[in-house]
Write an enzyme that holds these catalytic residues in place. Structure first.
Site, PDB file in Angstrom:
ATOM      1  CB  CYS A  10      -0.839  -0.084   1.361  1.00  0.00           C
ATOM      2  SG  CYS A  10      -2.517   1.068   0.978  1.00  0.00           S
ATOM      3  NE  ARG A  17      -9.715   6.502   1.680  1.00  0.00           N
ATOM      4  CZ  ARG A  17      -8.362   6.315   2.064  1.00  0.00           C
ATOM      5  NH1 ARG A  17      -7.975   5.131   1.803  1.00  0.00           N
ATOM      6  NH2 ARG A  17      -7.748   7.514   1.973  1.00  0.00           N
ATOM      7  CG  HIS A  29      -3.898  -3.493   3.693  1.00  0.00           C
ATOM      8  ND1 HIS A  29      -2.617  -2.925   4.285  1.00  0.00           N
ATOM      9  CD2 HIS A  29      -4.660  -2.485   3.133  1.00  0.00           C
ATOM     10  CE1 HIS A  29      -2.365  -1.756   3.904  1.00  0.00           C
ATOM     11  NE2 HIS A  29      -3.399  -1.300   3.097  1.00  0.00           N
TER      12      HIS A  29
END
Length: 237
Positions: free
Chosen positions: A95, A129, A193
């Site tokens: 990320c 996002r 993640h």
């Protein structure tokens, strides 16, 4: 295998980039190494410390804008990570850590900020996002099963000719162009993640193979069944 028979897993800047539990990647690598009888240790390198050049696998995680900028500045100034990668060490960057490995990334107001330059990528802020489950079919050359994980970022990442896409997106956003992450040599960047290596043990084993050579197999049968169920659920949405 490292010459002194200790596999060193270097976790970079946990005080800056460990927002989403990515430190679990270090625990997974250490555990899967030790299950095979490989002596492994995790070295925590805080942002005030120099990055050692003698590590075997380097890890860096996700975080917020200001810590990301600070991490990039300190890694550029330090130079230890560059030297470790140049001599063939493996790395997984996740990320925010993935973005700063490139040439530029988006700052707090979207302005371009200089990256570390380990990977031939450039990142910027996307229009919205990306949040949710991500599944992606891996580059055949890496011989890995479909990757799964959770993404939470606003990045758009464009790949230069010096890297290859890590995987093709099946569900989710990834780099924002139909692909997820990238790889070059023994360096992998990803938006996953979960932590990524807990969700994808074969990816953990690839990093271990790069660092320690051929590995004894582990019985992941039950885990793989549960993983497939989760993947099926994501792809059926």
């Amino acid at each position: 295998m490292p010459s002194d028979s200790v596999l060193r897993i270097v976790w970079i800047y946990p005080d800056l980039l460990s927002t989403y539990g990515d430190q679990g990647n270090a625990l997974v690598l250490e555990s899967r190494a030790r299950l095979r009888g490989i002596n492994a240790e995790v070295v925590h390198v805080r942002s005030a410390d120099p990055v050692p050049e003698s590590g075997d696998i380097y890890l860096i995680g996700g975080g917020e804008d200001r810590p990301q900028i600070l991490a990039a500045e300190r890694l550029r100034r330090d130079g230890g990570l560059h030297r470790a990668i140049a001599r063939g060490a493996a790395m997984l960057a996740v990320c925010a850590g993935y973005q700063i490995m490139g040439t530029t990334f988006g700052g707090e107001e979207g302005q371009p900020v200089d990256g570390v330059g380990v990977l031939d990528i450039a990142s910027s802020r996307g229009p919205s996002r990306a949040v949710g489950e991500l599944a992606a079919e891996v580059d055949a050359g890496l011989n890995l099963p479909t990757l799964t994980g959770f993404e939470n970022h606003m990045g758009i990442t464009n790949l230069g000719p010096g890297v290859k896409p890590l995987a093709k997106v099946l569900s989710g956003i990834g780099n924002g162009n139909g692909f997820e992450g990238c790889h070059s040599g023994h360096v992998i960047g990803t938006y996953l993640h979960g932590p990524a290596l807990a969700r994808n043990p074969a990816l953990a084993d690839l990093l271990l193979t790069w660092a320690a050579g051929d590995l004894a197999p582990l019985d992941d049968t039950r885990y793989n069944q549960l993983r497939q169920e989760r993947l099926d659920a994501v792809l059926s949405r």
